[in-house]
Design an enzyme around this catalytic site. Structure first.
Site, PDB file in Angstrom:
ATOM      1  N   ASP A   1       5.086  -4.273 -12.575  1.00 35.77           N
ATOM      2  CA  ASP A   1       5.037  -4.125 -11.110  1.00 35.77           C
ATOM      3  C   ASP A   1       6.422  -4.325 -10.501  1.00 35.77           C
ATOM      4  OD1 ASP A   1       3.751  -3.630  -8.732  1.00 35.77           O
ATOM      5  OD2 ASP A   1       3.059  -5.686  -8.442  1.00 35.77           O
ATOM      6  N   GLY A   2       6.610  -3.708  -9.328  1.00 37.58           N
ATOM      7  CA  GLY A   2       7.847  -3.926  -8.578  1.00 37.58           C
ATOM      8  C   GLY A   2       8.814  -2.752  -8.582  1.00 37.58           C
TER       9      GLY A   2
ATOM     10  N   TRP B   1      11.993  -2.483  -6.081  1.00 39.25           N
ATOM     11  CA  TRP B   1      13.325  -2.333  -6.689  1.00 39.25           C
ATOM     12  C   TRP B   1      14.058  -1.166  -6.037  1.00 39.25           C
ATOM     13  CZ3 TRP B   1      15.867   1.597  -9.222  1.00 39.25           C
ATOM     14  CH2 TRP B   1      16.990   1.245  -9.967  1.00 39.25           C
TER      15      TRP B   1
ATOM     16  N   ARG C   1      10.833   5.811  -3.937  1.00 36.27           N
ATOM     17  CA  ARG C   1       9.993   5.048  -4.866  1.00 36.27           C
ATOM     18  C   ARG C   1      10.017   5.637  -6.274  1.00 36.27           C
ATOM     19  NH1 ARG C   1       6.411   1.392  -3.018  1.00 36.27           N
ATOM     20  NH2 ARG C   1       5.082   1.823  -4.801  1.00 36.27           N
TER      21      ARG C   1
ATOM     22  N   HIS D   1      10.319   4.238 -10.240  1.00 39.74           N
ATOM     23  CA  HIS D   1       9.455   4.498 -11.403  1.00 39.74           C
ATOM     24  C   HIS D   1      10.283   4.999 -12.591  1.00 39.74           C
ATOM     25  CE1 HIS D   1       6.081   3.513  -9.006  1.00 39.74           C
ATOM     26  NE2 HIS D   1       6.102   4.588  -8.266  1.00 39.74           N
TER      27      HIS D   1
ATOM     28  N   SER E   1      -3.094   2.701 -12.441  1.00 39.08           N
ATOM     29  CA  SER E   1      -4.446   2.136 -12.336  1.00 39.08           C
ATOM     30  C   SER E   1      -5.395   3.132 -11.675  1.00 39.08           C
ATOM     31  CB  SER E   1      -4.406   0.839 -11.516  1.00 39.08           C
ATOM     32  OG  SER E   1      -4.237   1.139 -10.139  1.00 39.08           O
TER      33      SER E   1
ATOM     34  N   ARG F   1      -2.457   6.202  -3.662  1.00 32.96           N
ATOM     35  CA  ARG F   1      -1.065   6.302  -3.175  1.00 32.96           C
ATOM     36  C   ARG F   1      -0.803   7.705  -2.621  1.00 32.96           C
ATOM     37  NH1 ARG F   1       2.843   2.475  -6.763  1.00 32.96           N
ATOM     38  NH2 ARG F   1       1.465   0.672  -6.689  1.00 32.96           N
TER      39      ARG F   1
ATOM     40  N   LEU G   1       4.365  -1.011 -34.425  1.00 33.80           N
ATOM     41  CA  LEU G   1       3.865  -1.608 -33.185  1.00 33.80           C
ATOM     42  C   LEU G   1       2.845  -0.658 -32.561  1.00 33.80           C
ATOM     43  CD1 LEU G   1       5.780  -3.375 -30.372  1.00 33.80           C
ATOM     44  CD2 LEU G   1       4.597  -1.291 -29.781  1.00 33.80           C
TER      45      LEU G   1
ATOM     46  N   ARG H   1       3.075 -10.479 -15.717  1.00 28.20           N
ATOM     47  CA  ARG H   1       3.149  -9.638 -14.517  1.00 28.20           C
ATOM     48  C   ARG H   1       4.514  -9.825 -13.894  1.00 28.20           C
ATOM     49  NH1 ARG H   1      -1.204  -7.632 -10.204  1.00 28.20           N
ATOM     50  NH2 ARG H   1       0.244  -6.380  -8.989  1.00 28.20           N
TER      51      ARG H   1
ATOM     52  N   ARG I   1      -2.125 -11.798  -9.093  1.00 32.87           N
ATOM     53  CA  ARG I   1      -3.463 -11.208  -9.221  1.00 32.87           C
ATOM     54  C   ARG I   1      -3.517 -10.291 -10.440  1.00 32.87           C
ATOM     55  NH1 ARG I   1      -1.757  -9.156  -4.085  1.00 32.87           N
ATOM     56  NH2 ARG I   1      -0.666  -7.172  -4.314  1.00 32.87           N
TER      57      ARG I   1
HETATM   58  C1  IPE Z   1      -0.907  -2.744 -10.672  1.00 28.90           C
HETATM   59  O1  IPE Z   1       0.089  -2.704  -9.716  1.00 28.90           O
HETATM   60  C2  IPE Z   1      -0.989  -1.418 -11.374  1.00 28.90           C
HETATM   61  C3  IPE Z   1       0.149  -1.073 -12.224  1.00 28.90           C
HETATM   62  C4  IPE Z   1       1.198  -1.819 -12.458  1.00 28.90           C
HETATM   63  C5  IPE Z   1       0.048   0.209 -12.856  1.00 28.90           C
HETATM   64  P1  IPE Z   1      -0.209  -2.331  -8.213  1.00 28.90           P
HETATM   65  O2  IPE Z   1       1.073  -2.411  -7.494  1.00 28.90           O
HETATM   66  O3  IPE Z   1      -0.940  -1.044  -8.128  1.00 28.90           O
HETATM   67  O4  IPE Z   1      -1.214  -3.490  -7.786  1.00 28.90           O
HETATM   68  P2  IPE Z   1      -1.573  -4.065  -6.345  1.00 28.90           P
HETATM   69  O5  IPE Z   1      -1.925  -2.884  -5.493  1.00 28.90           O
HETATM   70  O6  IPE Z   1      -0.373  -4.768  -5.831  1.00 28.90           O
HETATM   71  O7  IPE Z   1      -2.709  -4.997  -6.596  1.00 28.90           O
HETATM   72  C1  IPE Z   2       4.373  -0.546 -10.401  1.00 28.56           C
HETATM   73  O1  IPE Z   2       5.297  -0.609  -9.386  1.00 28.56           O
HETATM   74  C2  IPE Z   2       4.190   0.848 -10.918  1.00 28.56           C
HETATM   75  C3  IPE Z   2       2.899   1.445 -10.570  1.00 28.56           C
HETATM   76  C4  IPE Z   2       1.917   0.838  -9.967  1.00 28.56           C
HETATM   77  C5  IPE Z   2       2.722   2.842 -10.913  1.00 28.56           C
HETATM   78  P1  IPE Z   2       4.873  -0.410  -7.875  1.00 28.56           P
HETATM   79  O2  IPE Z   2       5.008   1.039  -7.529  1.00 28.56           O
HETATM   80  O3  IPE Z   2       3.529  -0.982  -7.622  1.00 28.56           O
HETATM   81  O4  IPE Z   2       5.984  -1.251  -7.148  1.00 28.56           O
HETATM   82  P2  IPE Z   2       5.803  -2.112  -5.815  1.00 28.56           P
HETATM   83  O5  IPE Z   2       4.694  -3.080  -6.058  1.00 28.56           O
HETATM   84  O6  IPE Z   2       5.489  -1.150  -4.706  1.00 28.56           O
HETATM   85  O7  IPE Z   2       7.122  -2.783  -5.643  1.00 28.56           O
HETATM   86 MG    MG Z   3       2.917  -2.814  -6.994  1.00 30.76          MG
END
Ligand code: IPE
Ligand code: IPE
Ligand code: MG
Length: 245
Positions: free
Chosen positions: A22-23, A27, A35, A39, A67, A73, A133, A186, A192
Site C-alpha cells: 500500500d501507499g 508516494w 497515481r 504503481h 483487490s 477506483r 520461491l 502492510r 486494517r
Molecule cells: C489494499 O489497499 C489493496 C491492495 C494493496 C491491493 P487499498 O488501498 O485498496 O485498501 P484501503 O482502501 O485503504 O482499505
Molecule cells: C496500493 O497503493 C496499490 C493498489 C491498491 C493497487 P494505493 O494505490 O492504495 O496507494 P494509496 O493508499 O492511495 O497511497
Molecule cells: Mg491504498
C-alpha cells in the site's frame, strides 16, 4: 548480489510472507506525479523485494496487488493497473522463470480481459515446477469472495455438513496447498486487513511499516524479519510453552 551489505538473518525466518503493498498513490502525490507513476514505482520495488526474499530464504511470498474493492477506483486507474499487470508478465516472465520463481494467482481471474487471463494462465503453467520461491499474486482478490467461492464449491461437490471442518475449508481456498502466512506486512501505515487473507491470516503476525510501498526496501524487510523473530507465537497457549510450529 554486489555492493549490498550482508545481513545476519535471525534464526527464525517466516516460511510464508504476505504483503499488502500500500501507499503507491501517496508516494506519487508526494512527488506531484500521477497515481499510475506510483504503481509503476511499486512494480520496480516488487522486483527488489522479491530478490531480497530469495536471498533471505523465504519460500512463499503472497502480494496483494488488486483487490475486489479496487474496481471502485477511477476507470483510468483500473485500466492502467490491468495494463501494468500485462506489461509485467510480458517483460518479467522469462526472468522470473529463470530465477526459479513459481507464479500462482489467487482471486477471480474470470473478470479480467480474456487475453490477460490467458497470459496469467500461461505464466502459471510455464513456472509450475519451479522450486525457489512461490509467488502468489492476489489480483481481483477478496478474502470474502474467496470464502464464498469455497462454500459454493463445497456445496456443488455434495460435501455433507459433518465433513466440513477447517482443513477441508482450507483445501477449497485459492491458497490450497500453501501454508498459512506466518507474517503479514502492510506498508503505508494503515491498520486494517482490507479483505486480505482473512481466513489464512487468523494467526499470522502483523507488521505495519509507515514507509510507502515503492520505498519498502531490503533493509526494511530485514527489520520486519527481526521483529518477527522476536515475537512469541502462542496459538492460544501460555507463554513459554512449545508451539506447534
Ligand atoms: C489494499 O489497499 C489493496 C491492495 C494493496 C491491493 P487499498 O488501498 O485498496 O485498501 P484501503 O482502501 O485503504 O482499505
Ligand atoms: C496500493 O497503493 C496499490 C493498489 C491498491 C493497487 P494505493 O494505490 O492504495 O496507494 P494509496 O493508499 O492511495 O497511497
Ligand atoms: Mg491504498
Amino acid at each position: 548480489m554486489t555492493d549490498v551489505k550482508p545481513l545476519k538473518l535471525p534464526d527464525k525466518v517466516p516460511t510464508h510472507i504476505a504483503i499488502i503493498m500500500d501507499g503507491n498513490g501517496r508516494w506519487a502525490r508526494a512527488r506531484s506525479l500521477p497515481r499510475l507513476a506510483g504503481h509503476r514505482a511499486g512494480v520496480d520495488n516488487l522486483r527488489r523485494v522479491l530478490e531480497a526474499c530469495v536471498e533471505f530464504g523465504i519460500q512463499y511470498l503472497t502480494i496483494y496487488a488488486f483487490s475486489t474493492e479496487n474496481w471502485n477506483r477511477p476507470v483510468d486507474e483500473v485500466r492502467g493497473l490491468m495494463n501494468i499487470l500485462e506489461e509485467v508478465i510480458d517483460r518479467e516472465l522469462q526472468k522470473l522463470n529463470e530465477k526459479g520463481v513459481q507464479l500462482r494467482h489467487i482471486g477471480r481471474l474470470e473478470r479480467l480481459r480474456p487475453e490477460l487471463q490467458e497470459k496469467v494462465r500461461h505464466a502459471i503453467e510455464l513456472t509450475r515446477n519451479n522450486q525457489k520461491l512461490v509467488l502468489n499474486i492476489a489480483w481481483n482478490y477478496g478474502g470474502r469472495a474467496e470464502i464464498v467461492d469455497a462454500i459454493q464449491q463445497i456445496v456443488a461437490d455434495g460435501i455433507s455438513p459433518d465433513e466440513v471442518e477447517e482443513d477441508l475449508v482450507s483445501r477449497y481456498l485459492y491458497t490450497a496447498g500453501c501454508p498459512d502466512p506466518d507474517l503479514i506486512i502492510r506498508t503505508a501505515g494503515e491498520l486494517r486487513a482490507s479483505n486480505f487473507l482473512i481466513w489464512q491470516g487468523a494467526y499470522s503476525e502483523w507488521y505495519i511499516a509507515s514507509t510507502y510501498w515503492p520505498e519498502f526496501d531490503r533493509e526494511e524487510l530485514f527489520k520486519a524479519l527481526c521483529e518477527y523473530a522476536s515475537r512469541e507465537r502462542r496459538f492460544g497457549r501460555v507463554p513459554g510453552s512449545v508451539s506447534p510450529e
